[in-house]
Scaffold this active site. Structure first.
Site, PDB file in Angstrom:
ATOM      1  CE  LYS A   1      25.487  41.247  24.437  1.00  0.00           C
ATOM      2  NZ  LYS A   1      25.261  42.207  23.306  1.00  0.00           N
TER       3      LYS A   1
ATOM      4  CB  THR B   1      32.410  48.146  25.415  1.00  0.00           C
ATOM      5  OG1 THR B   1      32.975  47.597  26.582  1.00  0.00           O
ATOM      6  CG2 THR B   1      33.130  49.410  25.048  1.00  0.00           C
TER       7      THR B   1
ATOM      8  CD  GLU C   1      30.004  39.884  16.758  1.00  0.00           C
ATOM      9  OE1 GLU C   1      28.820  39.922  17.084  1.00  0.00           O
ATOM     10  OE2 GLU C   1      30.510  40.654  15.926  1.00  0.00           O
TER      11      GLU C   1
END
Lengths: 400, 400
Positions: free
Chosen positions: B176, B187, B273
């Site tokens: 993820k 990370t 994102e």
């Protein structure tokens, strides 16, 4: 000390002007000269980026001798990374300006800010220099500051008057931001003038010290530009006997200079590209000054912290995260974090704070984030701004 | 090596499941278990953030003995910075999971990802653990990957089959992203499974080496999270005699592992994102590996570079600027910069490139930036993504 009007031309014996020479679109002003009636002593602080603009390189060379008469600055084009022509063009600007102002070209400092990698349109620039030289006036600060703006929305000017050795002396300044801004230094362009009589050594020392705590503590986006500088010219027209040693008079001057620099630094952060809020990040209780700086810098650069503040969300988890990867040594079980006056994390643990109160603090246009590491006595602070949709908009289409 | 389906349950002897236990809104899955039928050897790489989530701290302790049976992960809550209860809660999750799976609690690794500073809702979590344990299945990878997503839009799964010592062996993985992502490590969260028979030492070595070039070369926003980890379980069910020494068989395994990690790393950057494009930053000709890393990292973190790519603007001035403040040593008069196949800057000087061609390159959803320093033989590369309006939108209101 009192705040006065007049900006960079408030000190005696300084003139300035700004015109549109056709580099920027829509007839916006893009060429400024700030000029002392007589040769002034001069000092500067310059970007630490390995890549340096051609105009900046010339100015760094010319300022070595410690004096200057004028600063000529164009906006809209950084005169950087264009090859040999870049340095040659900067030299020609100094030559033409020197001829017009009746001084050696080496007394002209040159600054360029704007797009990288595009050759200067020299006919436009040189016409602009001629026009600007004719318009120099003791009321010219406002035009000059307008002509050095790039994506700035707000003009950044400040001037103060102080009593030094029985005389009134003045310090005036203009500055531009507002993107590609981060220590070290200088993170933008600022021209400071003063009519105080001070030795070259002390002028240099005062500027370096003032800049360290002000212009070098501003971060808009973490990008240290290749073109940026702060220069100060001191022409002695205040006729004080002369600040030749450290002591009360030097301290008075330095503290006034720092006041001017702090005002402009906060203005730059507040007017950062797309900014809706000024953010002041304070770290206290660090084990070393290096740790304190690493941590304020890390928090101020974090896009997650900056977008949370934009969204008025008290997401302190992002603050502790940025603290944690800053490289500063600290004990995660001792750290306290406040947003404004509201303590949100104590000893590394969440507090059950009032979200309504947090919202009220975050709605304001100035927000302070304070971190206490309880490890030592060192502290630091930095000014930054939030990250908004407009930052993306402005920077998604800056060049084209 | 061939790519196969099945994700984290593709290797023999692994089951997985994912359910909604009520931490995330809208009934989204938020609890996953990945389980080996028998105790497997295990290795992990963990975040270098000084602040570490409580679940992560437990996992770091439990994995020291080198084996594990299962990994249990909740999303929606990071279980970080909540004080003593955080570690106690992580321990209880391991205990309850261990009881359900018939093993020592110390063979359960726990992961939590989501908001920092909010205590876990333990009744919900423990109910979820029970439900998930009942649903464990060799077809459960897809549910498990869904349950570990936070702001991810895309499920990240990969599995491959290789020939090792005359047997077929498999490596499967889920991961993820997709915000608060930057080296060093890890990370994000990734769980890797394999049925290969390999020594603990070599599993550890292979994971560390693969991660260094893949998961540790992804930056979404420069923020290294407090909760992130990559763990691998190897249960030996492929029945190869055993990889006990470095050599061809080890290399085959490691290269397949790196392939899996690279695929997931690129997926994380691409699904960063708000991302609209994957950006690969390559630096060649550096004087040291440290210089090469500093420079890829600096360019990949620059908000100005990332917004320019979002705006499909070939503004390489921002690339050279980020190179210049990276801290890497180089000669600004030697640097070449390409965007895709288009050379835009040669020997530190602008080239008169075709803007139309640049636009075509930048319109694609994968863009490569290549910098050649011509100083030495070291190189590095990192994956990142562009900075869009949606990054600001997602992160302006993540918590509330």
């Amino acid at each position: 000390m009192k705040i006065i009007s007049g900006g960079v031309t408030a000190p005696k014996g300084f003139k300035a002007a700004g015109v549109s020479c056709g580099i920027k679109k829509d007839n916006k002003k893009d060429l400024a000269i700030i000029c002392s009636d007589d040769i002034a002593i001069a000092a500067g602080v310059f970007t630490k980026n390995v890549v340096k603009g051609h105009s900046l390189q010339l100015t760094m060379e010319y300022i070595k001798k410690g004096c200057a008469k004028a600063v000529v600055i164009n906006s809209g084009n950084a005169n950087a990374c264009v090859g040999e022509a870049g340095f040659k063009n900067a030299k020609e600007i100094a030559e033409v300006t020197g001829n017009l102002l009746g001084c050696d070209p080496e007394n002209i400092l040159v600054g360029s800010t704007g797009v990288i990698g595009v050759p200067l349109d020299m006919p436009k620039i040189l016409n602009g220099v001629k026009e600007t030289a004719l318009k120099l006036s003791p009321e010219g600060s406002n035009d000059a500051v307008e002509a050095i703006m790039t994506t700035d929305l707000v003009k950044k000017e400040m001037a103060v008057e102080i009593d030094i050795q029985g005389k009134k002396a003045r310090i005036g300044a203009i500055a531009k931001g507002s993107g590609m801004i981060h220590p070290d230094m200088a993170t933008m362009i600022s021209v400071i003038t003063t009519d105080v009589n001070i030795s070259k050594e002390l002028l240099d020392k005062a500027l370096k010290e003032a800049v360290a705590h002000t212009f070098n503590r501003v971060s808009v986006d973490g990008d240290t530009s290749v073109c940026d500088m702060v220069v100060i010219l001191a022409n002695g027209k205040a006729e004080n006997p002369g600040i030749l040693n450290e002591g009360t008079e030097y301290d008075t001057f330095k503290s006034a200079l720092e006041f001017v620099c702090e005002h402009l630094s906060r203005s730059i952060a507040k007017d950062g590209e797309g900014a809706t809020k000024l953010i002041e990040v304070v770290v206290e209780g660090a084990a070393s000054s290096d740790d304190a700086y690493k941590m304020v810098s890390s928090i101020a650069k974090s896009p997650l912290v900056k977008t949370a503040i934009f969204g008025e969300d008290a997401n302190w988890g992002r603050i502790i995260t940025a603290a944690g990867y800053s490289g500063a040594e600290f004990d995660p079980n001792l750290i306290d974090i406040s947003i404004g006056s509201l303590l949100v994390c104590k000893n590394g643990t969440a507090l059950d704070f009032d979200e309504g109160e947090a919202k009220k603090i975050l709605e304001k246009d100035e927000v302070q984030i304070k971190v206490n590491l309880k490890k030592g006595t060192f502290k630091d602070r930095i000014w930054t701004c939030d990250f908004s949709y407009d930052y993306v908009k402005i920077n998604g289409s800056y060049r084209t």
